[in-house]
Design an enzyme around this catalytic site. Sequence first.
Site, PDB file in Angstrom:
ATOM      1  N   SER A   3      47.322  43.494  34.014  1.00  0.00           N
ATOM      2  CA  SER A   3      47.981  42.098  32.910  1.00  0.00           C
ATOM      3  C   SER A   3      48.993  42.106  32.890  1.00  0.00           C
ATOM      4  CB  SER A   3      47.081  41.994  32.353  1.00  0.00           C
ATOM      5  OG  SER A   3      46.054  41.615  32.814  1.00  0.00           O
TER       6      SER A   3
ATOM      7  N   VAL B  54      43.484  45.756  32.788  1.00  0.00           N
ATOM      8  CA  VAL B  54      42.785  46.452  32.622  1.00  0.00           C
ATOM      9  C   VAL B  54      42.083  47.979  33.849  1.00  0.00           C
ATOM     10  CG1 VAL B  54      40.883  43.738  32.541  1.00  0.00           C
ATOM     11  CG2 VAL B  54      41.980  44.665  34.489  1.00  0.00           C
TER      12      VAL B  54
ATOM     13  N   LYS C  78      52.233  40.384  32.840  1.00  0.00           N
ATOM     14  CA  LYS C  78      52.301  39.236  33.078  1.00  0.00           C
ATOM     15  C   LYS C  78      53.762  39.392  31.932  1.00  0.00           C
ATOM     16  CE  LYS C  78      47.241  38.636  33.377  1.00  0.00           C
ATOM     17  NZ  LYS C  78      46.225  38.433  32.854  1.00  0.00           N
TER      18      LYS C  78
END
Length: 458
Positions: free
Chosen positions: A72, A267, A75
């Site tokens: 992530s 993660v 992002k």
Amino acid sequence: MTSAGTHIPVDPVTAGLREIRERLGRITDGEVANYIPELARADPDAFGIAVVSMSGHRYLAGDTDVAFSIQSVSKPFVYALALADLGLDAVLRRVNAEPSGEAYNAISLEPGTGRPANPMVNAGAIVTTSLIVAPDAAARFERIRACLSAFAGRDLDVDEQVYASEAATGDRNRALAYLMRGAGSLVGDVHEIVETYFRQCSVRVTAADLAVMAATLANGGVNPLTGVTVIQEPVAVQVLALMATCGLYDEAGAWLLRAGLPAKSGVSGGLIAASPARLGIAVYSPPLDVAGNSVRGVKALTEASERFALHLMHRPLQQTLTVTDRSTAREHPSARPRDAAATAILRRDGRRIAIVSAQGTLEFTETERLLNEVRTALPPAPGWLVLDLERVTHVAKGAAAMLGATLGDLVRSGYEVAVTAQESMAKEAHRDGDTWTVFAGREQAVAWCEDRLLAGRG
Ligand code: GLN
């Protein structure tokens, strides 16, 4: 103390990172993510912290060259690409910018429209990926990979094993994508979009790479290592704002309170934070807390923020403007030769020409102070002002506008204004139609005002 020639003592940044790493390395809380099976193979003890400064200097402690999938942390960077492609308004219509207060994989969709809450949770990131302008999925991914690489300052590749592993188990993200397409908030081929998103999450980085990427955001979109403008400054500002409010999922509020920095976690155990105009910092430590944020990462960056006083809400140091002279042409006339009559007039009326000299940089606070000095220095109208800003090295956009507006007002109120400034600064402040005059140096500016005063008398 070390005697000369034995060894160079470690710099305070590296020393700080080492100390934090040593201490927090003892923490054994948290679980390595295993819902993507390949991620479960990560070494829970791996722990690296990297800082990259605005001059491109790297400070490293621990496992900063261990490769892992970005997950992530990709992002915000892909969001930057979408903003660059479409602009903020168009992107906001498709992905909102409100902290969801929910987990990263939650169904954070607006009732009715299905618009995802923000681009930092999976739902929003999947839509963001779909927005990248490209003729097909392969070209879309290549643009994303190239963008992440430009942020990192080196060519990044995909960890194919992680990609295959997530593709094999990514039903929750597929379900999210189908929900959004059903609601009309995701447009396109769901399979292709989700695969592109998985590939984006599988791009391989190190903590050292992530620190460069964060530093590029902190540096207004210019990679401090390569000098390449990766995105425009306004986009960097928008991305950092989003990271500040939404970067740590349902821990975002407490994070901003304690660490006070825009940040983003993933993660696989990566966590980045950016301190505008100061540094980018990244941690790699795979064990996660229940929100999916690296346990040691959150602690390490909070401590680094305290140690180096990086909290955004800190009152910044100002005092970078010094008014070096506030006088008049009576005390400081020009050297231009004058006849006896002119000299007599200037001796009597020279104080109708105010002179204000300053040096340093101009942001809001400095400009506000400078303009107050100008007000105090001004003679009653009609009169003259020499504003000597030759040694002002930088003027912020807003400051230039404040300055320009005030000088315009003075001209309309019956003053003649002569400014000296470095060329770039003069250009920034001067607008078409402005009636104040820019001079090459203070001497010429004062002489011009004197000439005008004498002409008025003529
Ligand atoms: N690829 C991961 C997912 O979509 C990214 C999640 C994360 O890093 N928080 O589940």
